[in-house]
Design a protein around this motif. Structure first.
Motif, PDB file in Angstrom:
ATOM      1  N   SER A 280      18.385  44.103  33.053  1.00  0.00           N
ATOM      2  CA  SER A 280      18.606  44.163  34.495  1.00  0.00           C
ATOM      3  C   SER A 280      18.823  42.782  35.124  1.00  0.00           C
TER       4      SER A 280
ATOM      5  N   TRP B 273      21.400  40.577  35.224  1.00  0.00           N
ATOM      6  CA  TRP B 273      22.607  40.348  36.008  1.00  0.00           C
ATOM      7  C   TRP B 273      23.131  41.639  36.585  1.00  0.00           C
TER       8      TRP B 273
ATOM      9  N   GLU C 178      21.413  42.156  39.510  1.00  0.00           N
ATOM     10  CA  GLU C 178      20.367  42.574  40.451  1.00  0.00           C
ATOM     11  C   GLU C 178      19.146  41.646  40.436  1.00  0.00           C
ATOM     12  N   LEU C 179      18.510  41.481  39.268  1.00  0.00           N
ATOM     13  CA  LEU C 179      17.290  40.686  39.184  1.00  0.00           C
ATOM     14  C   LEU C 179      17.576  39.216  39.493  1.00  0.00           C
TER      15      LEU C 179
ATOM     16  N   ARG D   4      19.746  38.038  41.497  1.00  0.00           N
ATOM     17  CA  ARG D   4      19.893  37.860  42.942  1.00  0.00           C
ATOM     18  C   ARG D   4      18.522  37.707  43.602  1.00  0.00           C
ATOM     19  N   HIS D   5      17.593  38.605  43.245  1.00  0.00           N
ATOM     20  CA  HIS D   5      16.250  38.538  43.833  1.00  0.00           C
ATOM     21  C   HIS D   5      15.545  37.237  43.436  1.00  0.00           C
TER      22      HIS D   5
ATOM     23  N   ARG E 223      13.917  43.567  52.058  1.00  0.00           N
ATOM     24  CA  ARG E 223      14.385  44.286  50.882  1.00  0.00           C
ATOM     25  C   ARG E 223      14.981  43.319  49.871  1.00  0.00           C
ATOM     26  N   SER E 224      14.420  42.108  49.832  1.00  0.00           N
ATOM     27  CA  SER E 224      14.959  41.143  48.880  1.00  0.00           C
ATOM     28  C   SER E 224      13.823  40.282  48.349  1.00  0.00           C
TER      29      SER E 224
ATOM     30  N   TYR F 293      11.131  43.412  44.643  1.00  0.00           N
ATOM     31  CA  TYR F 293      11.612  43.986  43.389  1.00  0.00           C
ATOM     32  C   TYR F 293      10.455  44.581  42.570  1.00  0.00           C
TER      33      TYR F 293
END
Ligand SMILES: Nc1ncnc2c1ncn2[C@@H]1O[C@H](COP(=O)(O)OP(=O)(O)OP(=O)(O)O)[C@@H](O)[C@H]1O
Ligand SMILES: [Mg+2]
Lengths: 252, 250
Positions: B48, B50, B52-53, B55-56, B200-201, B206
């Protein structure tokens, strides 16, 4: 060159006032050497700070080259007992610090300082930090830093007291040579009678609390290599010891 | 490569290995889906990462770094100044002591009311927590600089700016690094908290999201990310210290 006229000084911490010096008077000619000697706590360091312009007299005044001192003077170098060198600077950078503060360019600083370090026996140690040097080597760096500015007055506070006898005599000889070469005026505070007699053409004996000048002894033989083994030398040592002893007698 | 750097990498490698082993042992002992072992967690992490993770993680890194830099930029000069000026210290010292122990986290609702739930309130909360840590440590470091060191540099003709540059700042640098390390730990924990409360970030969101959806692999991928983030930031601080304080590594 140096005139100390009726200088008194007290430390103030809040409401507490500690009288450190009372009515100090003495004079020193240009190119001469002077040793200030006296028991612990009699105000020798305070007197040195006053002559360096790091403290201001409460009464009286200090004149250097006929000018009243009001702050650190450009032509005066000061070597304090322990904390002279910056631990975060190399030997080269420490020795060049005075030049750096005066805005001398790096290239020029190196040109001035490298030969000086070499002359003082520190060749090859330029990139070390002070913690990698022996006590004697540290003092040599401090001397190099003082000489780098080509100053005419050198003030030293027990510069060699932390060194062993051999190293101390070696550095005393170095100082004698430098003094003769550059016509430096030197004032040094010391605890050590032999050191005072070897280096001081004039010996200021202090005593008491608050400190006063007890005697000023001329010592014309000082500042020559080999003076230590002369008959005169021992004679003057006894005279200084006598002057210091009198203080104990008066105090007791 | 210099010896210092070689040891540096070796030590970090050993540390990672040690923690992974400990984790595996604990996972075996617990035998609970809520505590998966390192291998499934690392798999999930890689799967997970690249985009999504990643970015967080970047958002969290940005928040931590921004607040650390802001606090350093304000608390260090102020701390040095207070530490070198006893009159200012007697005035501002008690103020700092009064504000230091206030639990800033309890102020989160107030901060959110004032600054909204965006970046501002998260950075402001972290800033409030670590500002005082850095301020007090820096001030204490500045206070205990030997007077003789300052005098001898003053006797070379240094004015107050030169004194700061040549003596006061380098003398306090090691302690400033110590304060930064302590603050980094606090910053990451406070960040986690503020990210779970609002928005939400970020990794806090997460991880909490993984937990709420009972996707424990995702949850641990987030925890891995946050510990790697910490590790990388600490390593950066160490490298920076070796670079800026070379006299301490000889
Ligand atoms: N910062 C200070 N605050 C208050 N009193 C001080 C301070 N510094 C020195 N004194 C006092 O002033 C007197 C003179 O101190 P000074 O350091 O000049 O003595 P000294 O002759 O150099 O002693 P030593 O040989 O031990 O170095 C001493 O009584 C000392 O306690
Ligand atoms: Mg003294």
């Amino acid at each position: 060159m140096v005139q100390v006229e009726g200088v008194s000084y007290s430390y103030r911490n809040g409401l507490k006032v500690v009288k450190a010096l009372v009515d100090i008077d003495f004079k020193l000619k240009k190119g001469d050497t002077c040793a200030i000697i006296g028991p612990s706590g009699c105000g020798k360091t305070t007197l040195l700070y006053l002559m360096a312009g790091l403290l201001k007299p409460e009464k009286g005044r200090v004149l250097i080259e006929g000018k009243v001192l009001s702050g650190p003077r450009d032509g005066t170098a000061v070597i304090l007992q322990d904390y002279g060198l910056l631990p975060w600077k190399t030997v080269l950078a420490n020795a060049a610090l005075g030049l750096e503060i005066r805005g001398v360019a790096w290239r020029q600083r190196e040109e001035i300082v490298r030969p000086l370090l070499a002359k003082l026996g520190l060749q090859g140690m330029e990139d070390r930090y002070p913690s990698q040097l022996s006590g004697g080597q540290k003092q040599r760096v401090a001397i190099a830093r003082a000489l780098a500015l080509r100053q005419d007055l050198l003030l030293m506070d027990e510069p060699f007291s932390a060194l062993d006898a051999l190293t101390r005599e070696e550095l005393q000889d170095t100082l004698v040579k430098i003094q003769a070469e550059q016509q430096l005026t030197i004032i040094m505070v010391t605890h050590n009678i032999e050191e005072a007699v070897y280096l001081g053409k004039q010996i200021v004996v202090m005593g008491g609390m608050p400190g006063r000048v007890r005697a000023i002894l001329p010592n014309p033989g000082a500042g020559r290599l080999g003076y230590r083994s002369r008959q005169e030398f021992h004679h003057y040592c006894s005279r200084v010891r006598g002057a210091l002893g009198q203080i104990d007698y008066e105090a007791g | 490569m210099r010896l210092v750097e070689q040891n540096f990498y070796k030590n970090y490698g050993k540390a990672v290995l040690f923690v992974l082993l400990l984790w595996q042992v604990l996972a075996w002992l617990a035998a609970n889906p809520g505590l998966p072992g390192p291998i499934p967690a690392i798999k999930e992490f890689i799967g997970s990462w690249w985009p999504e993770l990643a970015r967080h993680t970047l958002i969290s890194a940005y928040r931590v770094l921004l607040s650390l830099l802001l606090s350093l930029a304000t608390a260090v000069p102020l701390g040095l100044w207070i530490g070198r000026c006893s009159r200012l210290d007697s005035l501002l010292g008690p103020v700092a002591y009064l504000l230091y122990p206030v639990p800033k986290v309890a102020l989160l609702p107030v901060i959110m009311l004032l600054l909204g739930i965006g970046e501002g309130s998260k950075v402001a909360l972290i800033f409030l927590v670590i500002f005082f840590q850095i301020l007090v440590t820096t001030r204490d470091a500045a206070r205990k600089i030997p007077e003789q060191l300052l005098l001898s540099v003053r006797s070379l003709g240094a004015g107050s700016w030169e004194l700061y540059r040549q003596v006061i700042i380098p003398a306090c640098l090691p302690e400033i690094f110590t304060a930064s390390r302590i603050s980094l730990g606090s910053a990451i924990s406070v960040l986690f908290l503020s990210e779970t409360v609002a928005g939400r970030s970020g990794l806090g969101y997460y991880i909490l999201d993984g937990m709420l959806r009972a996707e424990y692999g995702v949850m641990f991928a987030g925890i891995l990310a946050i510990s790697f983030l910490g590790l990388i930031l600490y390593a950066l601080l160490d490298i920076l210290e070796i670079f800026l304080c070379p006299w301490r590594y000889i």
